[in-house]
Structure formats: C-alpha cells, structure tokens
Design a protein around this motif. Structure first.
Motif, PDB file in Angstrom:
ATOM      1  N   PRO A  59      11.790  -2.814   2.118  1.00  0.00           N
ATOM      2  CA  PRO A  59      10.991  -1.432   2.193  1.00  0.00           C
ATOM      3  C   PRO A  59       9.501  -2.197   1.791  1.00  0.00           C
ATOM      4  CG  PRO A  59      12.287  -1.266   0.082  1.00  0.00           C
ATOM      5  CD  PRO A  59      12.962  -2.482   0.940  1.00  0.00           C
ATOM      6  N   PHE A  60       8.422  -1.509   2.017  1.00  0.00           N
ATOM      7  CA  PHE A  60       7.170  -1.995   1.569  1.00  0.00           C
ATOM      8  C   PHE A  60       6.920  -1.228   0.041  1.00  0.00           C
ATOM      9  CE2 PHE A  60       5.164  -2.232   5.992  1.00  0.00           C
ATOM     10  CZ  PHE A  60       5.729  -3.468   6.017  1.00  0.00           C
ATOM     11  N   ALA A  61       7.825  -1.852  -0.917  1.00  0.00           N
ATOM     12  CA  ALA A  61       7.882  -1.548  -2.311  1.00  0.00           C
ATOM     13  C   ALA A  61       7.682  -2.532  -3.190  1.00  0.00           C
ATOM     14  CB  ALA A  61       9.155  -0.777  -2.456  1.00  0.00           C
ATOM     15  N   ASP A  62       7.431  -2.198  -4.474  1.00  0.00           N
ATOM     16  CA  ASP A  62       7.170  -3.212  -5.503  1.00  0.00           C
ATOM     17  C   ASP A  62       8.444  -4.127  -5.619  1.00  0.00           C
ATOM     18  OD1 ASP A  62       5.702  -4.051  -7.896  1.00  0.00           O
ATOM     19  OD2 ASP A  62       7.342  -3.408  -9.026  1.00  0.00           O
ATOM     20  N   GLY A  63       8.151  -5.407  -5.558  1.00  0.00           N
ATOM     21  CA  GLY A  63       9.069  -6.466  -5.879  1.00  0.00           C
ATOM     22  C   GLY A  63       9.903  -6.972  -4.531  1.00  0.00           C
ATOM     23  N   SER A  64       9.533  -6.049  -3.254  1.00  0.00           N
ATOM     24  CA  SER A  64      10.176  -6.513  -2.017  1.00  0.00           C
ATOM     25  C   SER A  64       9.341  -7.851  -1.601  1.00  0.00           C
ATOM     26  CB  SER A  64       9.878  -5.743  -1.025  1.00  0.00           C
ATOM     27  OG  SER A  64      10.598  -4.564  -0.997  1.00  0.00           O
ATOM     28  N   VAL A  65      10.110  -8.705  -0.768  1.00  0.00           N
ATOM     29  CA  VAL A  65       9.202  -9.993  -0.368  1.00  0.00           C
ATOM     30  C   VAL A  65       9.076  -9.928   1.032  1.00  0.00           C
ATOM     31  CG1 VAL A  65       9.431 -12.460  -0.391  1.00  0.00           C
ATOM     32  CG2 VAL A  65      10.195 -11.379  -2.282  1.00  0.00           C
ATOM     33  N   ARG A 103       5.618 -11.547  -2.446  1.00  0.00           N
ATOM     34  CA  ARG A 103       6.191 -10.696  -3.091  1.00  0.00           C
ATOM     35  C   ARG A 103       5.174  -9.562  -3.559  1.00  0.00           C
ATOM     36  NH1 ARG A 103      10.823 -10.179  -5.618  1.00  0.00           N
ATOM     37  NH2 ARG A 103      11.266 -12.450  -5.533  1.00  0.00           N
ATOM     38  N   ILE A 104       5.554  -8.241  -3.120  1.00  0.00           N
ATOM     39  CA  ILE A 104       4.656  -7.082  -3.268  1.00  0.00           C
ATOM     40  C   ILE A 104       4.715  -6.813  -4.711  1.00  0.00           C
ATOM     41  CG2 ILE A 104       4.479  -4.601  -2.856  1.00  0.00           C
ATOM     42  CD1 ILE A 104       5.707  -4.998  -0.151  1.00  0.00           C
ATOM     43  N   ARG A 105       3.491  -6.689  -5.253  1.00  0.00           N
ATOM     44  CA  ARG A 105       3.385  -6.458  -6.729  1.00  0.00           C
ATOM     45  C   ARG A 105       2.387  -5.114  -6.843  1.00  0.00           C
ATOM     46  NH1 ARG A 105       0.455  -9.849 -11.574  1.00  0.00           N
ATOM     47  NH2 ARG A 105       0.796  -8.553 -13.258  1.00  0.00           N
ATOM     48  N   HIS A 106       3.016  -3.977  -7.231  1.00  0.00           N
ATOM     49  CA  HIS A 106       2.248  -2.701  -7.585  1.00  0.00           C
ATOM     50  C   HIS A 106       1.328  -2.792  -8.631  1.00  0.00           C
ATOM     51  CE1 HIS A 106       2.502   1.946  -8.327  1.00  0.00           C
ATOM     52  NE2 HIS A 106       1.149   1.593  -7.679  1.00  0.00           N
ATOM     53  N   GLU A 121       3.067   6.145  -4.478  1.00  0.00           N
ATOM     54  CA  GLU A 121       3.215   6.927  -3.102  1.00  0.00           C
ATOM     55  C   GLU A 121       2.312   6.458  -1.903  1.00  0.00           C
ATOM     56  OE1 GLU A 121       0.098   9.381  -5.146  1.00  0.00           O
ATOM     57  OE2 GLU A 121       1.863   8.086  -5.681  1.00  0.00           O
ATOM     58  N   HIS A 122       1.331   5.657  -2.409  1.00  0.00           N
ATOM     59  CA  HIS A 122       0.489   4.876  -1.390  1.00  0.00           C
ATOM     60  C   HIS A 122       0.989   3.497  -1.045  1.00  0.00           C
ATOM     61  CE1 HIS A 122      -1.900   8.601  -1.878  1.00  0.00           C
ATOM     62  NE2 HIS A 122      -2.317   8.224  -3.116  1.00  0.00           N
ATOM     63  N   VAL A 123       1.653   2.922  -1.936  1.00  0.00           N
ATOM     64  CA  VAL A 123       2.076   1.815  -1.431  1.00  0.00           C
ATOM     65  C   VAL A 123       2.548   1.158  -0.054  1.00  0.00           C
ATOM     66  CG1 VAL A 123       3.697  -0.430  -2.228  1.00  0.00           C
ATOM     67  CG2 VAL A 123       2.453   1.210  -3.917  1.00  0.00           C
ATOM     68  N   PRO A 124       3.670   1.940   0.512  1.00  0.00           N
ATOM     69  CA  PRO A 124       4.105   1.592   1.847  1.00  0.00           C
ATOM     70  C   PRO A 124       2.721   1.765   2.950  1.00  0.00           C
ATOM     71  CG  PRO A 124       5.496   3.101   0.726  1.00  0.00           C
ATOM     72  CD  PRO A 124       4.275   3.149  -0.071  1.00  0.00           C
ATOM     73  N   ARG A 125       2.058   2.645   2.714  1.00  0.00           N
ATOM     74  CA  ARG A 125       1.089   2.819   3.845  1.00  0.00           C
ATOM     75  C   ARG A 125      -0.047   1.623   3.672  1.00  0.00           C
ATOM     76  NH1 ARG A 125      -0.595   7.840   2.610  1.00  0.00           N
ATOM     77  NH2 ARG A 125      -2.425   7.246   1.290  1.00  0.00           N
ATOM     78  N   ARG A 126      -0.468   1.631   2.354  1.00  0.00           N
ATOM     79  CA  ARG A 126      -1.386   0.582   2.069  1.00  0.00           C
ATOM     80  C   ARG A 126      -0.819  -0.776   2.616  1.00  0.00           C
ATOM     81  NH1 ARG A 126      -4.511   2.403  -3.510  1.00  0.00           N
ATOM     82  NH2 ARG A 126      -5.783   4.119  -2.429  1.00  0.00           N
ATOM     83  N   VAL A 127       0.116  -1.179   2.143  1.00  0.00           N
ATOM     84  CA  VAL A 127       1.050  -2.419   2.798  1.00  0.00           C
ATOM     85  C   VAL A 127       0.578  -2.648   4.294  1.00  0.00           C
ATOM     86  CG1 VAL A 127       2.951  -3.854   2.947  1.00  0.00           C
ATOM     87  CG2 VAL A 127       2.548  -2.780   0.707  1.00  0.00           C
TER      88      VAL A 127
END
Length: 342
Positions: A184-190, A199-202, A224-230
């Motif tokens: 997922p487009f979430a903190d820690g995903s590569v 790596r995604i860093r929130h 809540e905005h992380v997936p959309r912003r990625v």
C-alpha cells in the motif's frame, strides 16, 4: 499499445484520476445525497470512516457497478440515469467492507461476491462474477489483486459454475499462491520508482506535500492523505518523464501528437489513437527507464504503422536505445507485479 499482453494505462490534472484536486477535496464539506446529484460526488461513511464516491450516470440498465482504483484510491459508482441518490447511497453503504478491502488491494477491482471451495484440505476463496457478456464459464486472474475470478454466463446456475471451479481447484490453488503481497501507499512501504527502490516516509510535522530525499519519498500532512498524495506525486513524475520522450520521438518521425493521458489500466501499457492521442499506464512509473523508453517508442511507431508488421518493429527499435526484445520480456515477467503497489 495495441497488443494486450506483449505490452499489457492524473495527470497533473486531477480529473484524469477521477477525483477532485487535493486542495478541493480536503476542503469539501460533507455532501448529502440530494447535493450529490449536482456535484456527482457522494460522501458515505460509518464508524470506520468516510469515503468519497464519484457517481457516473449510465443508460445501460438499473444495476449499480462499483469500481475501485487502487493506485489513485478513487471509488466510482456507475448507476442508471434515473436511480435516486438515496438508493445509490444505500447500495454503496452495503458494499463499504468490500470497497475498503479493494482499496487495500485485498479484493478485485469490481464489486463481486466471494465464494469458498475446498481443495486438498484448504479453503480457496474466489470471486463469483456473473457476466451478461460471457459466452461460457471461465476462470480469470485479476491483474491488480491476483484474485481468481469465476466468470459465469447468463442462464448458468451457481451450482454448475461452482462444480466447474471445483474441477479446476488445483489450477486455482496454484494461481493464488503466485499472488504478490500488496504494497500500500503507506509509511514504510517500498516502491520501485523508475526501477529504483524508495521507502515511503510519513512526515506529519513537515511542510509541503511530497519530495524525495536520500532514497526516501517523504509525504507531509495527515496519515489519511498519504495514499492520495503518493499517487498524485507519482503521476506527476511519470508525466514529466513521458512528455519529453514523446516530443523527441514524434519529431523524429515527423508526426503530430495529440493529448497524452495517464490511466491506471491493468491490460495495456500504452495505446495510440488514430487522432494522435496517446494513453499510458500509470504503472510505468514503477518500470526501469529503458522499459519506459521502449513503451513510448512503441506507441510513437504506431503513429506511422497501425499494425505490428516487420516495418513497425524496425521503426520501434530505431526510436529507442533499449533492447526491444529484452523490454518486452521484462514486461511479461515483471508487469503483473507492478499491479501490487497502491
């Protein structure tokens, strides 16, 4: 790209994503069913949170089709032109659990019923999908989730369809084991941005929206905005990469290019219309640069040759510095895995 498997598609403009621009969505008040008739958006929620659903009117019949775009986190409900918004809202609410599972990449991209069959001491869960267009029962693998779908034609009973699935349970089990775990487009995903892992860093305390630093993709704002912003950032990067490649290669063949569209398609890496409009898969942002260059060359070559003749392939090779055969092989081997991200 005309051939669907040797080549399997927001833009900075948000309407290509099928949802409102970031600034508009974050400031949009709660929408009632009556107001959604004009705005074409409906906000539906429960104790687990709220979802913005885009409403599309269609004249094809009374059924409701719910579609989920994992990469852009967009939810679309296709309904009849006369269906009241109150009815649409009620039907969407009944599918909230499925919608959230689909957004996490844990279900197929279309709303279907899930059924279980037994095989070798284990339970296999597949999607049961009636289809008015199907001529015969078939098993298919959803390119995004890896979920196996049992496509059932009209007038075939569920008993007959499930009997068919049980006879092919070994095949189903093998395909389910090949599934790529979702990222997922979430903190820690590569994510492999143009083939290089990031790596995604929130960064909730930071200002700005998104930026790359030391091999990490930093995303500011609420979780809540992380997936959309990625998704928005990736689409902008892909468009910035594709535009100069398209211009340069089109100039070499002296052809005019129309609009360049980006879409999250699962069956084609690119396509070329007779008008000169080009469409590319958003998933190309995860492919190596030489593969991206090949896909662009492929579509530009279609501006000259609307086929896959030897002259077409010769022109494609002349337009790219990549090895065409190697790029095609890479897409066949690794393309399905690019659907896991988002």
């Amino acid at each position: 790209m005309s051939n669907r498997r040797d080549a399997p598609g927001t833009a900075v403009q948000a309407d290509l994503f099928g949802h409102l621009p970031l600034s508009a969505r974050e400031s949009t008040p709660r929408t009632t069913a009556t107001e959604a008739a004009a705005s074409s958006f409906l906000r539906v929620g429960d104790s687990a949170g709220t979802l913005d659903v885009r409403i599309e009117r269609s004249g094809r019949g009374p059924r409701v089709a719910i579609r989920v775009d994992v990469m852009t986190q967009a939810v679309v409900a296709v309904v009849s032109r006369t269906m009241p918004l109150e009815t649409v809202e009620r039907l969407v609410r009944g599918r909230l659990d499925w919608i959230r599972a689909a957004l996490r990449g844990q279900s197929t991209g279309h709303s279907t019923d899930l059924v279980d069959i037994e095989h070798a001491g284990e339970t296999l869960t597949i999607a049961y999908e009636p289809s008015r267009r199907a001529r015969r029962v078939a098993l298919r693998v959803d390119a995004r989730s890896g979920q196996v779908k049992l496509v059932v034609p009209p007038r075939m009973s569920q008993v007959q369809a499930l009997d068919f699935a049980r006879r092919h349970a070994g095949w189903i089990a093998a395909r389910l084991k090949r599934r790529h775990p979702p990222q997922p487009f979430a903190d820690g995903s590569v994510l492999p941005i143009f083939g290089r892992p990031h790596r995604i860093r929130h960064r909730p305390e930071a200002r700005g929206v998104a930026w790359v630093e030391d091999g990490e993709l930093h995303i500011a704002g609420g979780a809540e905005h992380v997936p959309r912003r990625v998704g928005d950032w990736l689409a902008a990067q892909l468009r910035a990469t594709l535009a100069p490649l398209v211009r340069e290669k089109a100039a070499r063949v002296d052809r005019r290019v129309g609009h360049i569209t980006l879409r999250d398609t699962a069956s084609q890496w690119g396509s070329c219309a007779s008008s000169g409009d080009l469409c590319f898969s958003l998933r190309l942002v995860f492919a190596p640069p030489e593969v991206v260059d090949y896909v662009v060359a492929h579509e530009i070559a279609h501006l000259v040759h609307h086929n896959h003749s030897p002259r077409f392939w010769a022109l494609t090779q002349s337009l790219t510095g990549a090895d065409v055969a190697a790029s095609k092989a890479w897409l066949r081997r690794h393309g399905p895995g690019l659907m896991r991200y988002g």
